[in-house]
Design an enzyme around this catalytic site. Structure first.
Site, PDB file in Angstrom:
ATOM      1  N   SER A 203       0.807  -1.222   0.000  1.00 23.32           N
ATOM      2  CA  SER A 203       0.000   0.000   0.000  1.00 23.32           C
ATOM      3  C   SER A 203       0.837   1.269   0.000  1.00 23.32           C
ATOM      4  CB  SER A 203      -0.941   0.013   1.209  1.00 23.32           C
ATOM      5  OG  SER A 203      -0.207  -0.081   2.417  1.00 23.32           O
TER       6      SER A 203
ATOM      7  N   ASP B 145      -0.314   6.526  11.403  1.00 26.07           N
ATOM      8  CA  ASP B 145      -0.336   5.166  11.945  1.00 26.07           C
ATOM      9  C   ASP B 145       1.043   4.504  11.983  1.00 26.07           C
ATOM     10  OD1 ASP B 145       0.175   4.591   9.302  1.00 26.07           O
ATOM     11  OD2 ASP B 145      -1.657   3.452   8.931  1.00 26.07           O
TER      12      ASP B 145
ATOM     13  N   HIS C 180       1.790   4.178   7.092  1.00 23.72           N
ATOM     14  CA  HIS C 180       1.412   4.823   5.838  1.00 23.72           C
ATOM     15  C   HIS C 180       1.806   6.299   5.866  1.00 23.72           C
ATOM     16  CE1 HIS C 180      -1.356   1.318   6.011  1.00 23.72           C
ATOM     17  NE2 HIS C 180      -1.034   1.253   4.724  1.00 23.72           N
TER      18      HIS C 180
END
Length: 226
Positions: free
Chosen positions: A15, A194, A197
């Protein structure tokens, strides 16, 4: 800088590489780059090296660990016939040890350090003969406490990636070192919400680290055809 005219660079990862790219977009077309470091790298290569006409392809997939990425490698990466391949993978391999203890069905997706190294070796061996060079980007965590359990494990996987890069004479992009340097001055909340990310500023730090490692000329003012 390393890249020749008409070079094709494929970025593979999870991601942190994906960042909302359109999976149905034409490679290197509108929506294909996502909103992260790959898009920023593409923009800077286009702006500063327009004469090189470098093609950037984003093949990051959110949620991938190295085993999932390996399953799609032939179709997503090698099928693009890249000149260069850049890989950043590993944080999900670690994260599943911490965020999925109550999800027993996740057990097959747990990637040990041994499996991580074995799979990475296989990907390198499969890819290296057909490309000009590979770039191994360190998995990283935006956490200054190196004794934090997850950060400590990310570092173990990062050392495997670095060792494989050195052993195979690949370019190693130490994103974790750049993050750690930043964290001597500012909180992790400037780069992330977090610890995994990056936000826009965090992605710019990743992009800048990659470009610097590859010899990007920030002061370039003339083109190769002049």
């Amino acid at each position: 800088m390393l890249f020749e005219k008409n070079s094709r660079i494929v970025f593979a990862g999870d991601s942190v590489t994906d960042v909302g790219r359109d999976y149905h977009a034409i490679p290197a077309g509108w929506g294909s780059f996502g909103d992260g470091y790959v898009s920023q790298i593409n923009s800077l290569l286009t702006a500063v090296y327009p004469d090189k006409e470098i093609m950037v392809v984003n093949k990051g997939v959110s949620g991938d660990n190295i085993a999932l990425m390996a399953n799609r490698w032939d179709n997503d990466v090698l099928a693009m016939e890249p000149d260069y391949v850049s890989i950043m993978i590993g944080v999900n391999d670690v994260w599943r040890f911490f965020d999925a203890p109550f999800q027993q069905l996740q057990a097959p997706n747990i990637v040990s350090q041994d499996l991580y190294e074995k799979t990475y070796r296989e990907l390198i061996a499969k890819t290296q003969p057909s490309v000009k060079q590979m770039m191994i980007m360190s998995p990283f965590m935006i956490e200054p406490n190196r004794q934090d359990p997850m950060r400590h494990m990310v570092d173990a996987y990062r050392r495997i990636a670095e060792r494989l890069a050195r052993e195979n004479h690949l370019i190693y992009v130490d994103v974790q070192a750049a993050v750690d340097h930043f964290l001597t001055q500012q909180s992790s909340y400037i780069l992330t919400s977090d610890r995994v990310h990056p936000n826009v500023q965090g992605h710019m730090l990743v992009a800048r680290t990659w470009l610097q490692t590859l010899g990007f000329d920030w002061e370039r003012s003339t083109f190769d055809d002049h």
